[in-house]
Design a protein around this motif. Structure first.
Motif, PDB file in Angstrom:
ATOM      1  N   PHE A 106      35.754  70.648  81.174  1.00 60.53           N
ATOM      2  CA  PHE A 106      34.787  69.710  80.599  1.00 60.53           C
ATOM      3  C   PHE A 106      34.793  69.824  79.077  1.00 60.53           C
ATOM      4  CE2 PHE A 106      32.024  69.719  84.691  1.00 60.53           C
ATOM      5  CZ  PHE A 106      32.968  68.920  85.307  1.00 60.53           C
TER       6      PHE A 106
ATOM      7  N   PHE B   3      36.361  66.489  78.210  1.00 62.76           N
ATOM      8  CA  PHE B   3      35.249  65.536  78.232  1.00 62.76           C
ATOM      9  C   PHE B   3      34.195  65.827  77.184  1.00 62.76           C
ATOM     10  CE2 PHE B   3      37.124  65.449  82.480  1.00 62.76           C
ATOM     11  CZ  PHE B   3      37.446  64.106  82.561  1.00 62.76           C
ATOM     12  N   GLY B   4      34.517  66.712  76.250  1.00 66.89           N
ATOM     13  CA  GLY B   4      33.638  66.892  75.107  1.00 66.89           C
ATOM     14  C   GLY B   4      32.312  67.573  75.360  1.00 66.89           C
ATOM     15  N   SER B   5      32.188  68.352  76.422  1.00 68.91           N
ATOM     16  CA  SER B   5      30.939  69.082  76.612  1.00 68.91           C
ATOM     17  C   SER B   5      30.919  70.285  75.663  1.00 68.91           C
ATOM     18  CB  SER B   5      30.810  69.537  78.061  1.00 68.91           C
ATOM     19  OG  SER B   5      31.870  70.403  78.385  1.00 68.91           O
ATOM     20  N   ALA B   6      29.839  71.073  75.712  1.00 75.32           N
ATOM     21  CA  ALA B   6      29.647  72.073  74.653  1.00 75.32           C
ATOM     22  C   ALA B   6      29.362  73.468  75.199  1.00 75.32           C
ATOM     23  CB  ALA B   6      28.513  71.628  73.750  1.00 75.32           C
TER      24      ALA B   6
END
Ligand code: HEM
Ligand code: CU
Lengths: 207, 618
Positions: free
Chosen positions: B220, B224-227
C-alpha cells in the motif's frame, strides 16, 4: 458411490453438512483457516493501535466517528449472523425453502451493512478530507475497516453464488457442507466487527 | 497401472497430466524439482557474493548489483528453495506415513503448488524487468519504501502469491493428519516426520498471516500512497520489523522442524533401533513451536525496545535451547548401541548433529542481549544462521533426498557419488562459515559491498570463498548423481533399506496412484517394523478390497494462479500507467471466475473398481 451425494428420504443423516468425508474436511479446514484469519486481523488491529494517534494534523478519531451510524451497522451485521443461524437450523431439518429465505435475509442485511459502510467512507472523504493517504491514521483505519468490508463483499458473493446455484436443487450432502462453511465464515466476520466496533469506534470516541 | 500408462503417453499428454494433477505424490515431486531449480539459482547468487568478497575492495560486481544479489539469495533460498522442498516431502511422504490415499484437499494442494511456482517466477522476472529487489530479504522499511524501480514490488507480490500457496498447504496438511489417519494410527503412533509436518503446519497457519499483513502494508505504501512507514505523515517503520519477525522467527522453525523430522526417521532405521524418547521428541517439537512465537524481538535487540522487553525476549530465546537440546540427546541415545549403517543418508544426519549444535550455541550467544549489541549485523549472525539453516535444513533435505529417493522415484541414488558429494559439501560448509564467526567478531559488518585491506579480514574471506566453491562442487556431484541414477540406477523394491519402519516402506516404490489397495491396520509405533518382527511380509489390511474413490484432475488451479499472476503485474505497473488497471482487473476476473467455476461445478471424482484392483500385484 455417487448415491453418497443424493439423499434417501427414509434415511436422512442427522447433520447433512458433516455426514460426508468431504464435508468434514471442509468444516475442519475452515476452522483452521479462521485461525489464520484471526492472526491476520490481529496484526491489522495492532497496526491500527500503533498508528491511531498519528493523525499528522488531520482529523482525529474524535472528530470523525459518530456512534449512530456504526450502531446501526453493528445491529445489521449481528442480526445477519442470527438469521444465518436460523438458515442452518432449517438446513438441518431439510427445509430448503426456509433455509433459502433466511439466507436471503442474511444477504440483504449484509448488503445494507455494506451500503452504510460505503456511505461512512464517502462521508469521511468528502466532508473531512480524511483519506487513505492523508495520514498514517487514515491508512491504518481504512486498511483495517476496509479489509473487514472486503471480507463482507467476498462472503456476500459466496452466499449469493451458492443460493443461485442451488435454487432448484434443494439440499444435498454436497451443498449442505458448503452452506455450513459459509455460515461459519459469516459468524467470524461478525466477531471481527464486534472488535472493530469496540477498538476502533468506542475507544476512538473516548480517548 | 499409472506408470505403465504414463510411459505410453506422448509428451503433450504427460505435460497435461502434470499441469492438471492433484495427486499428492506428483505434486510433491514437482515441489522438490522446482525447489531444486531455485536452489541452484540461489547457489549461483551465493557464489557471486563470495567472489565479490574474495579479496579486499573487489569490484567484480557493482554495489547496487551486490545488494540485489544478497536480497535475492536470501529470499530465494528461504521461500523458494528450502520451504518448497520440505513441503514437497510433506506432500509426497506424510500421507503415506499415516496410511492415507491422498490429502484432504487435493485441488487446493495443486493450487498451492502453482501459486508457489508463479510467485518464484514473479520474483525472478525482476532481473529482466528493470532490476531485482535490493533491500535485503528482511525488506526493512523505510529502505524498502525508498528503493527505486520496481524490484521491491516484485518481492512483495512474489511473496504474497507464494505465501498464499504455503498457507493453503499448511491447512491441507493439518486437516489431512486430523481426519485421514489409517485405522489404528493414533496420534502417538505417528512417525516423527508426520508430527513435525503437523507442527510446522500450525506454525505456517499462525505465522504467515503476519507476513501477509506486513506485505500488504508495504504494498500500500509503495503502490497506493498510504503512510504506514512514512514518518512525515505519522508512520512508524518499526511496525514492519515486528510484523516481519512475528512471521520470521516462526519461519525458521517451519524450516528446521521438518528437517528434525527427517533425521528422526533416518537415524532409527540405520541404527536398527526404535527412536529414543519418542514422547519427549513430540513434546519438544510442540515446545519449540510454542516458544518460537515468543521470541521474535531477539532480532530487534538493537532497535531500542528498552531493557525490560529485551530481557524478556532474551530469556525466551535462550529457553528454546532446552527442547532443542532434548532432541539432540535423543538422537545420540538412538545411535548409542545401535547397529549402525553409514550410508549417504546417514552421513548427512551424522554431519548434522555437531553442525547444528554449533549453530544453536551461537544462537544462545546472540540471545544474550548485551552481547548482541556487538554481534548484531555482523558476520557472526551470518555464521549463526548458516550453521542452523545449512547445517540443519539443507543437510536434512539432502539426507531426506537420499533416504526417500527410492520411494519417490523407484531408484536408489548412487552411494559412491553420494559420499563424495557429502564430503565436498561438508568440508566446504565448515570452511565457508566457521571463519565467519571470527570475521564477525573482528567487526566485519554484513551486507557491505567491499571491505578494506589490512584490517585482518583478507585471509578469512578468501578461505570462506574457497569453501563456498567446495560446496558448489558437492552440489554439482549430487546433481550428476541424480542424472546418473535416473538413467542407470537400479530399481528399488518396496523396502530398499531392508529396515524400513513406517508405512511408506510397505508399499511399492513409487507407490500406486491410490497408495494403499487396502488401508493398513496399524498396531503400534513403527507399524511396518512390528509386522516384520512377527514374520509378516505385508501390513495386515484393515478392510476388504473395495472400490477406491479418486479426485479428478483439474486445470483450474493453474488458470486461477495465472489470473493472480497477471493481476500482480497490474498492481505493480498501474503506478506508471493507468492502462495496467486492465491487467489488474482482468487478472482478478480470471482468478475469481475460476474460483466461481470450481464452486459451481460439482466434481464427484471417479472410482477405481474393485475388479481392476484385484488384477494388480502390489
Ligand atoms: C537455540 C536456538 C536459536 C537461538 C537461541 C537463536 C537466536 C538468534 C538470534 C538472537 C538472532 C538475532 C541476531 C542478530 O540479528 O543480532 C538470530 C538470527 C537468525 N537466526 Fe537464530 N537462533 C536459534 C536457532 C535458529 C534456527 C534453528 C534457525 C533456522 C533454521 C535460525 C535462523 C536465524 C536466522 C535466519 C537469523 C538471521 C536473520 C537475519 O537477520 O537475516 N536460528 N538467531
Ligand atoms: Cu529468531
Amino acid at each position: 458411490m455417487s448415491q453418497e451425494h443424493t439423499l434417501d428420504p427414509n434415511n436422512l443423516p442427522k447433520d447433512p453438512a458433516k455426514s460426508t468425508l468431504e464435508g468434514k474436511h471442509k468444516f475442519l479446514g475452515l476452522w483452521f483457516f479462521l485461525g489464520g484469519e484471526t492472526v491476520l486481523f490481529s496484526c491489522f488491529f495492532a497496526t491500527y493501535l500503533a498508528l491511531k494517534n498519528s493523525t499528522a494534523g488531520g482529523p482525529t478519531s474524535q472528530d470523525l466517528f459518530g456512534l449512530e451510524l456504526v450502531f446501526i451497522m453493528t445491529i445489521l451485521l449481528l442480526t445477519s449472523s442470527l438469521t444465518s443461524v436460523y438458515a442452518i437450523y432449517h438446513m438441518k431439518n431439510y427445509d430448503f425453502k426456509k433455509m433459502q429465505l433466511w439466507f436471503g435475509i442474511t444477504a440483504l442485511l449484509g448488503l445494507a451493512f455494506l451500503g452504510f459502510e460505503i456511505y461512512e467512507f464517502y462521508h469521511y472523504i468528502t466532508d473531512y478530507g480524511f483519506t487513505f493517504r492523508s495520514s498514517a491514521f487514515g491508512s491504518a483505519f481504512y486498511t483495517l475497516v476496509g479489509f473487514h468490508g472486503g471480507h463482507v463483499v467476498f462472503g456476500l458473493s459466496w452466499l449469493i453464488a451458492l443460493m443461485v446455484r442451488n435454487a432448484r436443487r434443494g439440499i444435498t450432502l454436497k451443498n449442505a457442507s458448503k452452506f455450513n462453511t459459509f455460515s461459519l465464515y459469516w459468524h467470524f466476520i461478525d466477531v471481527v466487527w464486534v472488535f472493530i466496533f469496540t477498538v476502533v469506534y468506542l475507544m476512538g470516541m473516548v480517548s | 497401472m499409472s506408470i505403465a500408462s504414463t510411459q505410453q503417453k506422448g509428451f503433450w499428454a504427460i505435460l497435461w497430466d502434470y499441469l492438471t494433477t492433484v495427486d499428492h505424490k506428483k505434486l510433491g515431486n514437482m515441489y522438490i524439482a522446482a525447489g531444486a531449480f531455485f536452489f541452484v539459482l540461489g547457489g549461483i547468487e551465493a557464489l557471486v557474493i563470495r567472489i565479490q568478497l574474495a579479496k579486499p575492495e573487489n569490484d567484480f560486481i557493482s554495489a547496487g548489483l551486490y545488494n540485489e544479489m544478497i536480497t535475492m539469495h536470501g529470499t530465494t533460498m528461504i521461500f523458494f528453495a528450502a520451504m518448497p522442498i520440505l513441503i514437497g516431502f510433506m506432500n509426497a511422504i506424510m500421507p503415506l506415513q499415516i496410511g492415507a490415499r491422498d490429502v484432504a484437499f487435493p485441488f487446493l494442494n495443486s493450487l498451492g503448488f502453482w501459486l508457489f511456482l508463479f510467485g518464484g517466477i514473479m520474483l525472478n522476472l525482476s532481473w529482466f524487468l528493470g532490476g531485482a529487489p535490493d533491500a535485503g530479504w528482511t525488506a526493512y522499511a523505510p529502505l524498502s519504501i525508498q528503493s527505486p524501480g520496481h524490484g521491491m514490488d516484485f518481492y512483495i507480490l512474489g511473496l504474497q502469491l507464494s505465501g498464499a500457496g504455503t498457507l493453503m498447504g499448511g491447512i491441507n496438511f493439518l486437516v489431512t493428519i486430523v481426519t485421514m489417519r489409517a485405522p489404528g494410527m493414533t496420534y502417538m503412533r505417528m512417525p516423527l516426520f508426520t508430527w513435525t509436518t503437523f507442527v510446522a503446519s500450525i506454525l505456517i497457519l499462525f505465522a504467515f498471516p503476519a507476513l501477509t499483513v506486513g506485505l500488504f502494508l508495504l504494498m500500500f505504501d509503495r503502490l497506493f500512497g498510504s503512510a504506514f512507514f512514512d514518518v512525515a505523515l505519522g508512520g512508524n517503520s518499526v511496525i514492519w520489523q515486528h510484523l516481519f519477525w512475528i512471521f520470521g522467527h516462526p519461519e525458521v522453525y517451519i524450516l528446521i522442524l521438518p528437517a528434525f523430522g527427517i533425521f528422526s526417521e533416518i537415524i532409527p532405521v540405520f541404527s536398527r533401533k526404535r527412536l529414543f524418547g519418542y514422547t519427549s521428541m513430540v513434546f519438544a517439537t510442540f515446545l519449540i513451536a510454542f516458544l518460537g512465537f515468543m521470541v521474535w524481538a531477539h532480532h530487534m535487540f538493537a532497535v531500542g525496545l528498552g531493557p525490560t522487553a529485551n530481557a524478556i525476549f532474551a530469556v525466551g530465546t535462550m529457553a528454546i535451547a532446552v527442547p532443542t537440546g532434548i532432541k539432540i540427546f535423543n538422537w545420540l541415545a538412538t545411535l548409542w548401541g545401535g547397529s549402525i549403517t553409514i550410508n549417504s543418508a546417514m552421513l548427512w544426519s551424522l554431519g548434522f548433529i555437531p553442525s547444528f549444535t554449533i549453530g544453536g550455541m551461537t544462537g544462545v550467544m546472540l540471545g544474550a542481549t548485551t552481547a548482541d549489541y556487538q554481534y548484531h549485523d555482523t558476520y557472526f549472525v551470518i555464521a549463526h544462521f548458516h550453521y542452523v539453516i545449512v547445517g540443519g535444513v539443507v543437510f536434512g533435505i539432502l539426507a531426506g533426498l537420499h533416504y526417500w529417493w527410492p520411494k519417490l522415484f523407484g531408484k536408489v541414488l548412487n552411494e559412491a557419488m553420494g559420499k563424495i558429494a557429502f564430503w565436498f559439501f561438508f568440508i566446504g560448509f565448515h570452511l565457508t562459515f566457521f571463519i565467519q564467526h571470527f570475521l564477525g567478531l573482528m567487526g566485519m559488518p554484513r551486507r557491505y559491498w567491499v571491505f578494506l585491506e589490512g584490517q585482518g579480514l583478507d585471509t578469512g574471506n578468501m578461505i570462506s570463498t574457497v569453501g563456498a566453491f567446495l560446496m558448489g562442487i558437492g552440489s554439482l556431484v549430487f546433481i550428476i548423481n541424480v542424472v546418473y541414477t535416473t538413467v542407470k540406477g537400479e530399481k528399488a523394491g518396496n523396502d530398499p533399506w531392508g529396515d524400513g519402519r513406517s508405512l511408506e516402506w510397505s508399499i511399492s516404490s513409487p507407490p500406486k496412484e491410490y497408495n494403499f489397495k487396502q488401508l493398513p491396520l496399524v498396531r503400534g509405533l513403527d507399524p511396518y517394523w512390528i509386522e516384520k518382527m512377527e514374520g509378516n511380509k505385508k501390513m495386515t489390511p484393515a478392510q476388504p478390497v473395495n472400490d477406491i474413490h479418486m479426485p479428478n484432475g483439474s486445470i483450474l488451479p493453474l488458470i486461477m494462479t495465472i489470473g493472480f499472476f497477471i493481476a500482480s503485474f497490474g498492481f505493480i505497473y498501474q503506478v506508471d500507467n493507468n492502462l495496467w488497471l486492465i491487467a489488474l482487473f482482468g487478472g482478478m476476473a480470471i482468478a475469481l471466475g475460476s474460483m466461481l467455476a470450481r464452486s459451481l461445478v460439482d466434481d464427484y471424482g471417479y472410482h477405481i473398481h474393485k475388479e481392476d484392483l484385484e488384477k494388480e500385484v502390489d
